[in-house]
Design an enzyme around this catalytic site. Structure first.
Site, PDB file in Angstrom:
ATOM      1  N   GLY A 146      16.763 -23.273  70.337  1.00 30.64           N
ATOM      2  CA  GLY A 146      17.826 -22.973  69.367  1.00 30.64           C
ATOM      3  C   GLY A 146      18.962 -22.141  69.942  1.00 30.64           C
ATOM      4  O   GLY A 146      19.849 -21.699  69.205  1.00 30.64           O
ATOM      5  N   ARG A 203      31.971 -22.737  65.486  1.00 29.04           N
ATOM      6  CA  ARG A 203      32.775 -23.953  65.358  1.00 29.04           C
ATOM      7  C   ARG A 203      33.313 -24.056  63.935  1.00 29.04           C
ATOM      8  O   ARG A 203      32.695 -23.550  62.994  1.00 29.04           O
ATOM      9  CB  ARG A 203      31.921 -25.195  65.619  1.00 29.04           C
ATOM     10  CG  ARG A 203      31.083 -25.132  66.849  1.00 29.04           C
ATOM     11  CD  ARG A 203      30.673 -26.505  67.277  1.00 29.04           C
ATOM     12  NE  ARG A 203      29.502 -27.014  66.573  1.00 29.04           N
ATOM     13  CZ  ARG A 203      28.782 -28.041  67.035  1.00 29.04           C
ATOM     14  NH1 ARG A 203      29.141 -28.652  68.154  1.00 29.04           N
ATOM     15  NH2 ARG A 203      27.729 -28.473  66.372  1.00 29.04           N
ATOM     16  N   ASP A 280      24.301 -39.321  66.800  1.00 29.01           N
ATOM     17  CA  ASP A 280      24.281 -37.986  66.179  1.00 29.01           C
ATOM     18  C   ASP A 280      25.458 -37.148  66.665  1.00 29.01           C
ATOM     19  O   ASP A 280      25.681 -36.049  66.147  1.00 29.01           O
ATOM     20  CB  ASP A 280      22.958 -37.266  66.498  1.00 29.01           C
ATOM     21  CG  ASP A 280      22.670 -37.217  67.988  1.00 29.01           C
ATOM     22  OD1 ASP A 280      22.596 -38.294  68.604  1.00 29.01           O
ATOM     23  OD2 ASP A 280      22.534 -36.122  68.541  1.00 29.01           O
ATOM     24  N   ASN A 281      26.196 -37.647  67.630  1.00 33.28           N
ATOM     25  CA  ASN A 281      27.368 -36.926  68.122  1.00 33.28           C
ATOM     26  C   ASN A 281      28.670 -37.603  67.691  1.00 33.28           C
ATOM     27  O   ASN A 281      29.716 -37.380  68.290  1.00 33.28           O
ATOM     28  CB  ASN A 281      27.322 -36.801  69.647  1.00 33.28           C
ATOM     29  CG  ASN A 281      26.198 -35.872  70.101  1.00 33.28           C
ATOM     30  OD1 ASN A 281      25.725 -35.043  69.331  1.00 33.28           O
ATOM     31  ND2 ASN A 281      25.770 -36.019  71.339  1.00 33.28           N
TER      32      ASN A 281
HETATM   33  P1  AMP Z   1      22.769 -32.947  71.860  1.00 33.20           P
HETATM   34  O1  AMP Z   1      22.291 -33.668  73.065  1.00 33.20           O
HETATM   35  O2  AMP Z   1      23.392 -31.613  72.134  1.00 33.20           O
HETATM   36  O3  AMP Z   1      23.587 -33.782  70.949  1.00 33.20           O
HETATM   37  O4  AMP Z   1      21.461 -32.554  71.036  1.00 33.20           O
HETATM   38  C1  AMP Z   1      20.568 -33.486  70.521  1.00 33.20           C
HETATM   39  C2  AMP Z   1      19.645 -32.794  69.570  1.00 33.20           C
HETATM   40  O5  AMP Z   1      18.930 -31.760  70.241  1.00 33.20           O
HETATM   41  C3  AMP Z   1      20.326 -32.133  68.383  1.00 33.20           C
HETATM   42  O6  AMP Z   1      19.465 -32.251  67.299  1.00 33.20           O
HETATM   43  C4  AMP Z   1      20.444 -30.697  68.827  1.00 33.20           C
HETATM   44  O7  AMP Z   1      20.520 -29.807  67.752  1.00 33.20           O
HETATM   45  C5  AMP Z   1      19.145 -30.521  69.596  1.00 33.20           C
HETATM   46  N1  AMP Z   1      19.224 -29.462  70.609  1.00 33.20           N
HETATM   47  C6  AMP Z   1      19.925 -29.464  71.764  1.00 33.20           C
HETATM   48  N2  AMP Z   1      19.754 -28.314  72.435  1.00 33.20           N
HETATM   49  C7  AMP Z   1      18.914 -27.549  71.694  1.00 33.20           C
HETATM   50  C8  AMP Z   1      18.344 -26.244  71.846  1.00 33.20           C
HETATM   51  N3  AMP Z   1      18.593 -25.484  72.890  1.00 33.20           N
HETATM   52  N4  AMP Z   1      17.533 -25.809  70.854  1.00 33.20           N
HETATM   53  C9  AMP Z   1      17.256 -26.564  69.789  1.00 33.20           C
HETATM   54  N5  AMP Z   1      17.746 -27.786  69.596  1.00 33.20           N
HETATM   55  C10 AMP Z   1      18.567 -28.283  70.530  1.00 33.20           C
HETATM   56 MG    MG Z   2      24.534 -33.224  69.334  1.00 35.17          MG
END
Ligand code: AMP
Ligand code: MG
Length: 536
Positions: A146, A203, A280-281
């Site tokens: 997190g 953000r 999701d992005n």
């Molecule tokens: P992302 O690749 O940043 O789009 O993240 C993909 C998913 O992983 C999303 O649900 C993010 O919230 C989660 N996520 C990425 N990094 C972390 C982290 N350090 N702790 C918890 N969740 C994460």
């Molecule tokens: Mg993301």
């Protein structure tokens, strides 16, 4: 958690949390990792941090919230936007969403390290959602912590603001603070974990809804909640579409296709590569969101991706972005199908994406080249030939287009085999320019200059048009890297310098030309400059 009573601009922030008011919450209050069904979000508190310190803030985003520089340098500001204090009216929550990652369905993802503080209404009545990234675990954190590190937080902060000033739809960033705590990251997932300074970005956007918020509901067959969320989205963020009906759903989807196309065209215009275009992005508002292993083209290598995780497949390379935009829209179409029950109108909207993208590409390239408008007869060939030539030798995209506006039309081509000196600045290895190359480029320039004569536009007007489409200053990968190294050593001044520089990316800014120079050779293969990962 402290609740503070009003006594300056920060405490006067007003909240109206429509998302939590209108949509169902996860009934479980405890913060542990799990699957969350039949809910759009979970209430969760930011984790307190040891010793928060402000690294930088954006005065323009502060102004959107009616905050002054004095507010932003107060202790309360740092405490609020690192997650240590809450204001009256804030109601923190993490959203539930799923997503297709690298082409495969991943199930529930959700805000794993993002916590929405609330929806602030400014004095003009405009609504802004405030969201902390890196403020501790949520029920959606899966196996991660997190948290976020300073390196990636500075990258998100600077790029959000740089994109905005380039005129590109994006989520914004109010602030970046360090937490005074260390976070362990294995940057290249190769068994070399390091402790890095922890940080939180605040953000700001009208909405953080993503394609994945809708996809998860359909994947779970939660169709009535799907309808509730789509209706909420249309009423809140697309009120101009009017009363809800099947026709409105289709108009809404068409609008998402249009804004997504517009966003990606802007990326192509400035050489931005997002790096992780998972569903999701993808913002439902067509905003650039989730700045991770993004990068900027240096040489015009169209299959380049900054994301080492994608080095093999190159799914998210520069030239694949338009196609992936469409692929992602197909996933969104599939997820709203239960509300429409007919595939033809969804297909039509998708084909509209393709045609509007092609038209948009032609218009965008014509503007980059300074034409009055795109002329089918001549310009298609001119653009294709240029795109081919730029890939023959390593040519800096930003410098090439910027400097093209100042070439004195055909004057400089008089001498056989000589290319205009301002264009020579764009080549990384001028010694690689063969006679054949020079001839081909000179041939293209001749055709180009003839085409410009056909427009008979005032050269100053043309130059102005080109310069407002071809930035001089972008957040070159190595510039961000240098600012991060300094900030990690305790000096955030270069982050602030870059923020200032990137406020005016289309202006000349005398004295700052070194920021517009080619990438230095040391940065060619340096981790953090040309190689990035999702580890952040
Ligand atoms: P992302 O690749 O940043 O789009 O993240 C993909 C998913 O992983 C999303 O649900 C993010 O919230 C989660 N996520 C990425 N990094 C972390 C982290 N350090 N702790 C918890 N969740 C994460
Ligand atoms: Mg993301």
């Amino acid at each position: 958690m402290n609740i503070v009573l009003p006594d300056h601009n920060l405490q006067a922030l007003t909240f109206d949390n429509r998302f939590v008011k209108n949509l169902p919450a996860d009934p479980i209050a405890e913060n542990f990792r799990r699957q969350i069904k039949n809910s759009c979000y979970s209430r969760v508190q930011p984790t307190k941090v040891a010793a928060p310190e402000l690294v930088a803030y954006s005065r323009e985003v502060a102004a959107l919230l009616n905050l002054t520089p004095k507010d932003c340098t107060s202790d309360l500001f740092t405490s609020l936007f690192s997650g240590n204090t809450l204001l009256k009216g804030m109601d923190p929550f993490a959203m539930c969403y799923g997503g297709h990652q690298f082409g495969s369905w991943s199930g529930q993802l959700g805000d794993g390290r993002a916590i929405n503080l609330g929806e602030s209404i400014n004095r003009e009545g405009k609504r802004w959602v405030l969201q902390l990234k890196g403020a501790g675990p949520t029920p959606y954190s899966r196996n991660a912590d997190g948290l976020a590190v300073l390196r990636s937080s500075i990258r998100e902060f600077l790029c959000s603001e740089a994109m905005h000033h380039l005129g590109i739809p994006t989520t914004r960033a109010l602030s970046v603070t360090t937490t005074g705590e260390l976070v362990t990251r294995d940057m290249f997932y190769d068994g070399h974990p390091k402790n890095e300074p922890g940080a939180v970005v605040c953000r700001v956007a009208p909405s953080f809804l993503r394609f994945g918020n809708y996809e998860i509901l359909t994947a779970r067959k939660e169709f009535s909640l799907l309808k509730q969320l789509v209706d909420y989205t249309i009423r809140t963020d697309f009120p101009h579409l009017g009363e809800i009906s099947v026709a409105t759903y289709l108009q809404w989807f068409e609008e998402v296709c249009r804004t997504t196309a517009t966003m990606i065209l802007h990326w192509m215009r400035v050489g931005f590569v997002h790096g992780v275009m998972n569903t999701d992005n993808m913002s439902i508002l067509g905003l650039t969101i989730d700045y991770g292993p993004y990068g900027w083209l240096e040489g015009f290598e169209t299959d380049w991706t900054p994301n080492t995780t994608d080095a093999q497949g190159r799914r998210y390379s520069y030239s694949n972005q338009p196609h992936i935009g469409q692929w992602n829209l197909i996933q969104l179409a599939n997820s709203i199908y239960p509300l429409i029950n007919a595939s033809e109108p969804l297909q039509e909207a998708l084909s509209f994406y393709t045609s509007s993208f092609q038209q948009g590409w032609n218009d965008m390239m014509a503007a980059k080249l300074g034409f009055n408008s795109f002329e089918q007869n001549t310009d298609d060939t001119i653009i294709k030939e240029l795109v081919a030539i730029l890939q023959l030798v390593e040519t800096d995209m930003t410098i090439f287009f910027r400097n093209l506006s100042s070439v004195e039309t055909d004057q400089e081509l008089k001498k056989e085999g000589t290319l205009p000196s301002s264009l020579m600045e764009a080549y990384y290895k001028p010694e690689e320019l063969t006679d054949d190359y020079r001839k081909r480029m000179a041939g293209w320039l001749k055709t180009y200059f003839n085409r410009l004569k056909q427009d008979s536009s005032d050269p100053n007007v043309r130059q102005q048009r080109m310069n407002s489409n071809n930035p001089k200053y972008v957040l070159r990968n190595y510039l961000a890297h240098l600012a991060i190294e300094k900030a990690e050593a305790g000096d955030p001044s270069e982050v602030i310098n870059l923020l200032e520089l990137l406020r005016k990316p289309y202006e000349e800014q005398p004295g700052k030309e070194h920021y517009a120079a080619k990438r230095p050779e040391w940065a060619r293969n340096r981790p953090g400059c040309s190689m990035l990962s999702c580890s952040s």
